[in-house]
Design an enzyme around this catalytic site. Structure first.
Site, PDB file in Angstrom:
ATOM      1  N   ARG A  39     -27.307  -6.294  10.537  1.00 37.25           N
ATOM      2  CA  ARG A  39     -27.059  -5.714   9.220  1.00 37.25           C
ATOM      3  C   ARG A  39     -25.941  -6.487   8.536  1.00 37.25           C
ATOM      4  NH1 ARG A  39     -23.258  -1.022   7.610  1.00 37.25           N
ATOM      5  NH2 ARG A  39     -23.857  -0.735   5.449  1.00 37.25           N
ATOM      6  N   HIS A  78     -21.757  -3.387  -0.564  1.00 34.33           N
ATOM      7  CA  HIS A  78     -20.735  -2.971   0.388  1.00 34.33           C
ATOM      8  C   HIS A  78     -19.373  -3.204  -0.272  1.00 34.33           C
ATOM      9  CE1 HIS A  78     -19.856  -2.316   4.917  1.00 34.33           C
ATOM     10  NE2 HIS A  78     -18.680  -2.297   4.310  1.00 34.33           N
TER      11      HIS A  78
HETATM   12  C1  GBH Z   1     -16.151   1.340   7.598  1.00 37.03           C
HETATM   13  O1  GBH Z   1     -15.776   2.520   6.967  1.00 37.03           O
HETATM   14  C2  GBH Z   1     -16.490   0.277   6.573  1.00 37.03           C
HETATM   15  O2  GBH Z   1     -17.841   0.393   6.164  1.00 37.03           O
HETATM   16  C3  GBH Z   1     -16.226  -1.120   7.087  1.00 37.03           C
HETATM   17  O3  GBH Z   1     -16.344  -2.025   6.027  1.00 37.03           O
HETATM   18  C4  GBH Z   1     -14.871  -1.156   7.746  1.00 37.03           C
HETATM   19  O4  GBH Z   1     -14.492  -2.441   8.140  1.00 37.03           O
HETATM   20  C5  GBH Z   1     -14.910  -0.227   8.924  1.00 37.03           C
HETATM   21  O5  GBH Z   1     -15.123   1.069   8.451  1.00 37.03           O
HETATM   22  C6  GBH Z   1     -13.629  -0.167   9.761  1.00 37.03           C
HETATM   23  O6  GBH Z   1     -12.598   0.430   9.062  1.00 37.03           O
HETATM   24  O7  GBH Z   1      -6.814   7.000   5.547  1.00 37.03           O
HETATM   25  O8  GBH Z   1      -7.742   7.711   3.436  1.00 37.03           O
HETATM   26  O9  GBH Z   1      -7.703   5.385   3.988  1.00 37.03           O
HETATM   27  C7  GBH Z   1     -15.485   3.581   7.848  1.00 37.03           C
HETATM   28  C8  GBH Z   1     -14.927   4.755   7.099  1.00 37.03           C
HETATM   29  C9  GBH Z   1     -13.096   4.709   5.624  1.00 37.03           C
HETATM   30  C10 GBH Z   1     -12.890   5.605   7.823  1.00 37.03           C
HETATM   31  C11 GBH Z   1     -11.614   4.714   5.440  1.00 37.03           C
HETATM   32  C12 GBH Z   1     -11.412   5.631   7.641  1.00 37.03           C
HETATM   33  C13 GBH Z   1      -9.613   5.779   6.117  1.00 37.03           C
HETATM   34  C14 GBH Z   1      -9.322   6.918   5.250  1.00 37.03           C
HETATM   35  N1  GBH Z   1     -13.493   4.622   7.002  1.00 37.03           N
HETATM   36  N2  GBH Z   1     -11.046   5.755   6.275  1.00 37.03           N
HETATM   37  S1  GBH Z   1      -7.768   6.748   4.507  1.00 37.03           S
END
Ligand code: GBH
Length: 461
Positions: free
Chosen positions: A78, A124
């Site tokens: 992907r 993305h």
């Molecule tokens: C994925 O998102 C992404 O699709 C990918 O691109 C990325 O590299 C990967 O995660 C690893 O991080 O503390 O408010 O900033 C996963 C979902 C989104 C979960 C951001 C954690 C942090 C929330 N992530 N989130 S915040």
């Protein structure tokens, strides 16, 4: 446990990546800036002051990536297309960049040549900066829908004869909430109303792109198309089913219910009131049923608590990872929000299958080993905590499929390579392959060997 249980022969597994996180060559090959290029240049936004200008250099080293994938024995890969590589200025009347088309076409052909099934994400997070400058990007409903659908159609036309699996958006929750709510991600807009508009526009753009695919391309090309949502399983800190339901509604149901059932959840409507946009009857009909499968990105489980003074945008829910008896869910990663907890994955797969009855593709799942950036490459390749994570999560996957009957058809580890981890720059690594950013040398880690062997042993021959 029977050692016999296996995934069906058609089960697809592999790794996921995203254009801005791996490609680099930001100004090469006719590419124009995306909102992430601009965001990275704003001081203070990226923790190490870096950008995706070079990243894992995959625009130049894509062939090595395919060799790696082949050596890992994957069945699928992907990756995402960079909108601003394909239509640099982004808009429906702007020129198409043949060099960009050619780049992805060659990559796709090389994948197919090696028997690897491509899963292609259209968006993305790296939408063209030109559209943001011109009319506010995702905030401008009429403009962005038309431009996104045009972009999608350019891609279906250019690649649809050899791509059978399309994903419209990656994680609309992140695009809207982090991009237009907290401002932690590009384009860094802060507010408590706009992100609801952006989320709504993402849903509509997705739905109109799917409609175009089904009407104009699917009859000849025959592929499937859907969206990827992100969701973590939750465990209540103290017993509160209402908090659990609210957490899920604000994270997942607000996207999943419009798509699979044609409406926003009632709890979200009650709390957000008229700041939550409405679908016209015509729009609702287009959004409902607009995904052929459930694309799921999931990483961990959260211990949640009601937090009346907390953040409205997540439903007044506080996320933690310590249970009320003081115990932690599992091994701590480099990120605060991420711990290893396989049973939560099994529960989530069961919940989604029961609730939406759509085939599930796990489009991302992975772990960032603590301090991995501070050790030598020689040390980093022995990524014990990541291998242990994958051991738990593959076990949960197998149980969900073979014991519980969940219809899961694919699994993609995040990620093929160490890469640009958004606001955390190069400080946090998710790869099953170590990238030495001085030389761009790629070295397989132990976790890659684990997954290769596990899937070899657990898919029917
Ligand atoms: C994925 O998102 C992404 O699709 C990918 O691109 C990325 O590299 C990967 O995660 C690893 O991080 O503390 O408010 O900033 C996963 C979902 C989104 C979960 C951001 C954690 C942090 C929330 N992530 N989130 S915040």
């Amino acid at each position: 446990m029977s050692g016999e249980a296996k995934l069906p022969k058609e089960f697809l597994w592999g790794y996921a990546t995203a254009s801005y996180q791996i490609e680099g060559s930001a100004s090469e090959g006719g590419r124009a800036p995306s909102i992430w290029d601009a965001f990275c240049k704003t001081p203070g936004k990226i923790r190490d002051g870096s950008s995706g200008d070079i990243a894992s250099d995959s625009y130049r080293l894509w062939k090595e990536d395919v060799v790696l994938l082949t050596s890992y024995g994957v069945k699928a890969y992907r990756f995402s297309l960079s909108w601003s590589r394909i239509i640099p200025k982004g808009g429906r009347n702007d020129p198409i960049n043949e060099e960009g088309i050619q780049f992805y076409r060659t990559l796709l052909e090389e994948l197919l040549h090696n028997g690897i099934v491509p899963f292609v994400t259209l968006h993305h997070w790296d939408s063209p900066q030109g559209l943001h400058d011109k009319y506010g990007g995702w905030l401008n409903k009429d403009e962005i829908i038309e431009d996104y659908v045009n972009y999608a159609k350019v891609c279906f036309r250019a690649f649809g004869d050899i791509v059978q699996n399309w994903i419209t958006h990656n994680e609309p929750w992140c695009v809207s909430l982090l991009g237009y709510g907290s401002g932690r991600f590009a384009p860094g807009h802060v507010g408590d109303t706009e992100h609801w508009i952006v989320a709504h526009n993402l849903l509509l753009a997705h739905a109109y792109a799917v409609k175009a695919y089904r009407e104009e391309f699917k009859p000849a090309q025959g592929g499937q198309i859907g969206i990827t949502l992100d969701c973590q399983w939750t465990i209540p800190y103290d017993d509160s089913p209402e908090t659990t339901a609210r957490a899920l509604d604000f994270k997942l149901t607000r996207f999943a219910d419009p798509i699979y059932r044609g409406q926003y959840p009632a709890r979200v409507k009650t709390i957000i009131g008229d700041r939550l946009p409405e679908f016209s009857p015509e729009e609702r009909a287009i959004v409902q049923g607009s995904s052929d499968f459930f694309g799921l990105n999931t990483y961990t489980t959260h211990v949640i608590q009601h937090d009346g003074d907390g953040d409205e945008s997540v439903g007044f829910v506080k996320m933690g990872h310590t249970r009320s008896d003081g115990t932690q869910l599992g091994t701590q990663s480099e990120f605060d929000w991420l711990q290893t907890y396989g049973p939560g994955f099994r529960n989530l797969l069961n919940y989604l299958w029961k609730t939406y009855q759509k085939p599930i593709y796990v489009t991302e799942n992975g772990f960032a080993v603590k301090n991995e950036n501070n050790v030598t490459s020689q040390e980093a390749i022995h990524d014990k905590d990541r291998a242990e994570y994958f051991e738990q999560y593959t076990k949960a996957l197998l149980q969900a499929v073979t014991e519980d009957g969940a219809d899961v058809r694919g699994y993609f580890g995040w990620s093929l390579l160490d890469n640009f981890e958004w606001a955390d720059g190069y400080l946090v690594r998710f790869g099953v392959t170590r990238v030495d950013y001085d030389t761009q040398r790629r070295t397989p880690k132990d976790s890659a060997a684990f997954l290769s062997k596990w899937f070899k042993d657990h898919i029917h021959g």
